[in-house]
Scaffold this motif. Sequence first.
Motif, mmCIF file in Angstrom:
data_model
loop_
_atom_site.group_PDB
_atom_site.id
_atom_site.type_symbol
_atom_site.label_atom_id
_atom_site.label_comp_id
_atom_site.label_asym_id
_atom_site.label_seq_id
_atom_site.Cartn_x
_atom_site.Cartn_y
_atom_site.Cartn_z
ATOM 1 N N ASP A 106 0.796 -1.227 0.000
ATOM 2 C CA ASP A 106 0.000 0.000 0.000
ATOM 3 C C ASP A 106 0.831 1.279 0.000
ATOM 4 O OD1 ASP A 106 -2.116 -1.694 0.089
ATOM 5 O OD2 ASP A 106 -2.967 -0.959 1.953
ATOM 6 N N TRP A 107 2.073 1.222 0.513
ATOM 7 C CA TRP A 107 2.812 2.457 0.720
ATOM 8 C C TRP A 107 4.157 2.532 0.006
ATOM 9 C CZ3 TRP A 107 0.285 6.356 2.899
ATOM 10 C CH2 TRP A 107 -0.822 6.065 3.709
ATOM 11 N N GLY A 108 4.655 1.413 -0.528
ATOM 12 C CA GLY A 108 5.971 1.424 -1.155
ATOM 13 C C GLY A 108 6.048 2.359 -2.349
ATOM 14 N N ALA A 109 5.072 2.247 -3.270
ATOM 15 C CA ALA A 109 5.090 3.090 -4.467
ATOM 16 C C ALA A 109 4.919 4.562 -4.099
ATOM 17 C CB ALA A 109 3.987 2.651 -5.428
ATOM 18 N N LEU A 110 4.084 4.842 -3.101
ATOM 19 C CA LEU A 110 3.875 6.224 -2.690
ATOM 20 C C LEU A 110 5.156 6.825 -2.120
ATOM 21 C CD1 LEU A 110 1.807 8.495 -2.375
ATOM 22 C CD2 LEU A 110 1.298 7.617 -0.094
ATOM 23 N N HIS A 111 5.915 6.039 -1.372
ATOM 24 C CA HIS A 111 7.191 6.525 -0.831
ATOM 25 C C HIS A 111 8.149 6.916 -1.952
ATOM 26 C CE1 HIS A 111 10.938 6.808 1.307
ATOM 27 N NE2 HIS A 111 11.404 5.677 0.797
ATOM 28 N N LEU A 112 8.218 6.071 -2.995
ATOM 29 C CA LEU A 112 9.132 6.360 -4.097
ATOM 30 C C LEU A 112 8.716 7.620 -4.851
ATOM 31 C CD1 LEU A 112 9.670 2.754 -5.504
ATOM 32 C CD2 LEU A 112 11.304 4.120 -4.202
ATOM 33 N N SER A 113 7.414 7.783 -5.094
ATOM 34 C CA SER A 113 6.962 8.929 -5.878
ATOM 35 C C SER A 113 6.895 10.205 -5.051
ATOM 36 C CB SER A 113 5.586 8.637 -6.482
ATOM 37 O OG SER A 113 4.627 8.375 -5.469
ATOM 38 N N GLN A 114 6.434 10.101 -3.814
ATOM 39 C CA GLN A 114 6.222 11.293 -2.990
ATOM 40 C C GLN A 114 7.505 11.794 -2.349
ATOM 41 O OE1 GLN A 114 2.865 11.441 0.026
ATOM 42 N NE2 GLN A 114 4.594 11.289 1.431
ATOM 43 N N ASP A 115 8.311 10.882 -1.814
ATOM 44 C CA ASP A 115 9.496 11.281 -1.056
ATOM 45 C C ASP A 115 10.774 11.322 -1.887
ATOM 46 O OD1 ASP A 115 8.029 11.443 1.437
ATOM 47 O OD2 ASP A 115 8.042 9.258 1.456
ATOM 48 N N LEU A 116 10.814 10.524 -2.972
ATOM 49 C CA LEU A 116 12.053 10.423 -3.747
ATOM 50 C C LEU A 116 11.882 10.851 -5.199
ATOM 51 C CD1 LEU A 116 13.316 7.013 -2.282
ATOM 52 C CD2 LEU A 116 14.020 9.328 -1.637
ATOM 53 N N ALA A 117 10.718 11.450 -5.522
ATOM 54 C CA ALA A 117 10.456 12.033 -6.848
ATOM 55 C C ALA A 117 10.624 11.032 -7.985
ATOM 56 C CB ALA A 117 11.374 13.241 -7.081
ATOM 57 N N ALA A 118 10.266 9.772 -7.746
ATOM 58 C CA ALA A 118 10.338 8.762 -8.805
ATOM 59 C C ALA A 118 9.164 8.931 -9.758
ATOM 60 C CB ALA A 118 10.325 7.365 -8.200
ATOM 61 N N GLY A 119 9.376 8.635 -11.027
ATOM 62 C CA GLY A 119 8.301 8.653 -12.002
ATOM 63 C C GLY A 119 7.365 7.481 -11.798
#
Length: 373
Positions: free
Chosen positions: A214-227
């Motif tokens: 539930d939260w892994g993808a959000l961490h990458l996009s929100q906190d680390l600016a991943a596409g």
Amino acid sequence: MDGFLFAGWVVRIPAIKAQTGADAGALGLALLGVSAGAVAFMMITGRLCRRFGSHAVTTASAAALALSIVLPPLTHSATALGLVLLVFGAAYGSLNVAMNSAAVDLISALRRPVMPSFHAAFSLGGMLGAGLGALIAGGLSPTVHLLLLAVIGLLVTAVAGRSLRAHPAPVVPERLPVSADGPRTGPAGRGRRLVLVFGLIALCTAYGEGAMADWGALHLSQDLAAGPGLAAAGYAVFALAMTAGRLSGTAVVQRFGPARALIAGGTTATAGMLLGALAPTAWAACLGFAVAGLGLANIFPIAIARAGEAGGADGVAAASTVGYGGMLLGPPAIGFLTEAYTLPTALTTVALLAALAAGIAYATRRAHHTGRT
């Protein structure tokens, strides 16, 4: 089939959310129906397995899961969705307890720790279900898609059920049920305590699986600016690492024993999740997610197998109930901690619980050798 059907449902959640008009909060409550239904039926399934046999209950639960997957796209409100997901979750939880109980009996007969291989099949089914869903989601409505999955599920159930009826469950030494009356001393009380210990170990890893989903993808996009692509790849590498870990799990347990496998897995997951949560770049975080998936891969199946050895079908049911409670607890706990602190800080709790699982396994390492087949 279990992983295939469950993943097929998961990939259609966005479309069904739009169909019901539910906001994020209402959808979250409705989705809890899956976990609530699963946990509610797990202990009941343990008793059904004792009465009717794990093979019969596995077949009936698989058919119920295949039939119930057609219900979510027929709903038009969050309340109705939550109610049908209770049914879907009950079938899902019942199937997991019944087939794990059947697997525990088979492990006793084979005298080989093959439980990780069965859980690898679940992971492979999930990857196939998600892949198929991604391919056909744009061309088929959720109703048609899930009806197609139901037909596939019923066909697999018919074939597998025939084999299960033709081959009765192996006869294993009688175990005292976890719910047996009497003082909590001696073998029965000790068996109950072991089941709860293994259930707690399972909870620690299920917490991490739920949090990552539930939260892994959000961490990458929100906190680390991943596409979007790299953010999606974060969970993909986690799931792929778990599958690879489980495929090699039988050999690992045979080589090092369950206690050492649990300790190593928890320690590896702790290091990987700390990297995944605190890394300064998305690529480093993905590497951490992969290491965490490899570490978590075999903790749950080993814990459930050991609980089954200690308490039979009731042991599987009790440990599964406690373990899946971690999957129920993980996502909302991460959400609350994120609001209070930050998402990276919240994700470090996955590492904390993985370390706790390793610590419990180390403290109870002598118990893993008691009653080994």
